[in-house]
Scaffold this motif. Structure first.
Motif, PDB file in Angstrom:
ATOM      1  N   GLY A  51      43.615 -18.306  -0.592  1.00 51.13           N
ATOM      2  CA  GLY A  51      43.071 -18.391   0.764  1.00 51.13           C
ATOM      3  C   GLY A  51      42.904 -17.028   1.403  1.00 51.13           C
ATOM      4  N   ILE A  52      43.800 -16.084   1.060  1.00 48.08           N
ATOM      5  CA  ILE A  52      43.738 -14.744   1.653  1.00 48.08           C
ATOM      6  C   ILE A  52      42.704 -13.873   0.954  1.00 48.08           C
ATOM      7  CG2 ILE A  52      45.066 -12.642   2.114  1.00 48.08           C
ATOM      8  CD1 ILE A  52      47.587 -14.390   2.148  1.00 48.08           C
ATOM      9  N   LEU A  53      42.721 -13.876  -0.384  1.00 45.66           N
ATOM     10  CA  LEU A  53      41.879 -12.954  -1.141  1.00 45.66           C
ATOM     11  C   LEU A  53      40.493 -13.507  -1.436  1.00 45.66           C
ATOM     12  CD1 LEU A  53      44.521 -11.619  -3.703  1.00 45.66           C
ATOM     13  CD2 LEU A  53      43.798 -10.593  -1.533  1.00 45.66           C
ATOM     14  N   LEU A  54      40.375 -14.834  -1.606  1.00 46.29           N
ATOM     15  CA  LEU A  54      39.091 -15.424  -2.009  1.00 46.29           C
ATOM     16  C   LEU A  54      38.502 -16.357  -0.961  1.00 46.29           C
ATOM     17  CD1 LEU A  54      39.962 -16.333  -5.726  1.00 46.29           C
ATOM     18  CD2 LEU A  54      38.983 -14.215  -4.831  1.00 46.29           C
ATOM     19  N   GLY A 113      45.950 -11.578 -12.155  1.00 49.32           N
ATOM     20  CA  GLY A 113      44.812 -11.456 -13.058  1.00 49.32           C
ATOM     21  C   GLY A 113      43.793 -12.557 -12.839  1.00 49.32           C
ATOM     22  N   THR A 114      44.268 -13.779 -12.600  1.00 51.35           N
ATOM     23  CA  THR A 114      43.368 -14.900 -12.323  1.00 51.35           C
ATOM     24  C   THR A 114      42.567 -14.653 -11.058  1.00 51.35           C
ATOM     25  OG1 THR A 114      44.858 -16.468 -13.421  1.00 51.35           O
ATOM     26  CG2 THR A 114      43.285 -17.376 -11.853  1.00 51.35           C
ATOM     27  N   LEU A 115      43.238 -14.212  -9.997  1.00 52.92           N
ATOM     28  CA  LEU A 115      42.549 -13.924  -8.737  1.00 52.92           C
ATOM     29  C   LEU A 115      41.573 -12.767  -8.891  1.00 52.92           C
ATOM     30  CD1 LEU A 115      45.636 -14.292  -6.381  1.00 52.92           C
ATOM     31  CD2 LEU A 115      43.661 -15.814  -6.459  1.00 52.92           C
ATOM     32  N   TYR A 116      41.988 -11.725  -9.594  1.00 57.34           N
ATOM     33  CA  TYR A 116      41.133 -10.554  -9.774  1.00 57.34           C
ATOM     34  C   TYR A 116      39.911 -10.912 -10.614  1.00 57.34           C
ATOM     35  CZ  TYR A 116      40.177  -5.551  -9.994  1.00 57.34           C
ATOM     36  OH  TYR A 116      39.616  -4.307  -9.849  1.00 57.34           O
ATOM     37  N   GLN A 117      40.111 -11.700 -11.673  1.00 56.41           N
ATOM     38  CA  GLN A 117      38.994 -12.124 -12.516  1.00 56.41           C
ATOM     39  C   GLN A 117      38.003 -12.958 -11.712  1.00 56.41           C
ATOM     40  OE1 GLN A 117      38.596 -11.413 -15.868  1.00 56.41           O
ATOM     41  NE2 GLN A 117      36.679 -12.548 -15.992  1.00 56.41           N
ATOM     42  N   LYS A 118      38.505 -13.873 -10.881  1.00 53.19           N
ATOM     43  CA  LYS A 118      37.646 -14.728 -10.066  1.00 53.19           C
ATOM     44  C   LYS A 118      36.871 -13.911  -9.038  1.00 53.19           C
ATOM     45  CE  LYS A 118      36.123 -18.532  -8.057  1.00 53.19           C
ATOM     46  NZ  LYS A 118      35.152 -19.441  -8.697  1.00 53.19           N
ATOM     47  N   LEU A 142      38.855 -20.298 -20.170  1.00 58.58           N
ATOM     48  CA  LEU A 142      39.441 -19.975 -18.872  1.00 58.58           C
ATOM     49  C   LEU A 142      38.422 -19.286 -17.977  1.00 58.58           C
ATOM     50  CD1 LEU A 142      41.794 -19.664 -16.890  1.00 58.58           C
ATOM     51  CD2 LEU A 142      42.475 -17.599 -18.125  1.00 58.58           C
ATOM     52  N   TYR A 143      37.676 -18.326 -18.517  1.00 56.66           N
ATOM     53  CA  TYR A 143      36.699 -17.604 -17.717  1.00 56.66           C
ATOM     54  C   TYR A 143      35.547 -18.512 -17.285  1.00 56.66           C
ATOM     55  CZ  TYR A 143      39.121 -13.326 -19.116  1.00 56.66           C
ATOM     56  OH  TYR A 143      40.054 -12.353 -19.314  1.00 56.66           O
TER      57      TYR A 143
END
Length: 300
Positions: A121-124, A174-179, A239-240
């Motif tokens: 919610g904060i980053l994306l 890593g999940t958040l950064y990849q998204k 995953l990606y």
């Protein structure tokens, strides 16, 4: 009989992908348990990702490949790979290599959806509903029940268990950064870049921390082949694709199913028995994942 419409085939594939991903991802812990008696963890991962680079090299050079347009994109993809491969796998394998049970490590990493759900919610700017939060908590409860019989204060050291928590942080961010920064990357060039970064990282870590001794055996060869072809090439690509087509919190909720699935595979391969509490936990976990993935209603 006419062939199915391409759109229908794509829908079926996207529907099946989460289940396939959960099964494949859960076998990574089994592969670590199978191979680590014969090789040190960083050396194991250096060989694994080195093979991935060699396999991808002719693919990206002999076929049409879309490369990142900006140097910043190269940096984003490389850093995401360092978190998703270097941090997550490195700390998990290191932790298991120091004696932490695979189920315990899977449990710790299974808390990932709570971190991703809170930070998405904060980053994306993704909205996480109350029902989804309830699902996340249900999933966490189920995971604890599934591996409760494997937890013991005497299993592993504080340092070794701490490594699994570092793996948790790495896969979460890593999940958040990849998204956020790499959703549009080409699977071919993106994976190739991340495999190179991971190989360089693990080679450096193996020289820094290990003796790089390998005792070749049938179990090690099988584990290595499985982790290269099924995990690094198959599960990571899935995953990606899932991150590209869904919200980060929803995709991350799938990690709740990994410990139960790991327990099932361990039962089939190593005859590790499942108690009633484990079966109950699996059911609660499935309910939790279903709640997390409920589509919010929109006003007409």
């Amino acid at each position: 009989m006419p062939n199915a419409h391409p759109a229908s085939k794509n829908t079926i594939m996207l529907t099946m992908m989460p289940a396939v991903f959960v099964f494949l991802w859960s076998t990574g812990f089994i592969g670590a348990k199978l191979g680590l008696p014969y090789i040190e963890p960083m050396t194991f991962l250096a060989v694994r990702f080195g093979i991935c680079v060699l396999l991808f090299l002719p693919l990206v050079t002999l076929t049409r490949t879309r490369w990142p347009d900006r140097w910043q994109d190269w940096g984003h993809i490389g850093f995401a790979g360092l978190l998703m491969h270097g941090g997550y796998l490195g700390f998990v394998f290191w932790s298991i290599g120091l004696g932490v049970p695979a189920g315990t490590s899977a449990l710790i990493v299974g808390i990932q959806p709570l971190i991703v759900g809170a930070m998405a919610g904060i980053l994306l700017s993704e909205k996480v509903s109350r029902i989804q939060w309830a699902g996340l908590l249900f999933g966490l409860l189920g995971v604890f029940l599934v591996v409760a019989e494997k937890l013991s204060l005497g299993e592993g050291s504080v340092f070794a268990i701490g490594l699994s928590f570092l793996a948790l942080l790495s896969i979460s961010f890593g999940t958040l950064y990849q998204k956020k920064y790499c959703s549009g990357m080409s699977l071919k060039s993106g994976n190739f870049i991340q495999f190179i970064v991971a190989t360089a990282y693990f080679v450096g870590m193996s020289f820094l921390l290990e003796d790089r001794i390998i005792v070749w055996s049938g179990e090690l060869v099988f584990a290595l082949a499985w982790l290269v072809f099924v995990l690094s090439l198959g599960a990571v690509s899935l995953l990606y694709i899932l991150l590209r087509n869904g919200a980060a919190a929803n995709v991350s909720s799938l990690f709740y199913l990994v410990p139960p699935c790991t327990a099932v595979v361990a039962f089939l391969l190593f005859d590790e028995r499942l108690a009633f509490v484990s079966l109950l936990g699996m059911g609660i976990t499935i309910v939790g994942v279903a709640l997390v993935n409920i589509k919010p209603r929109t006003a007409s």
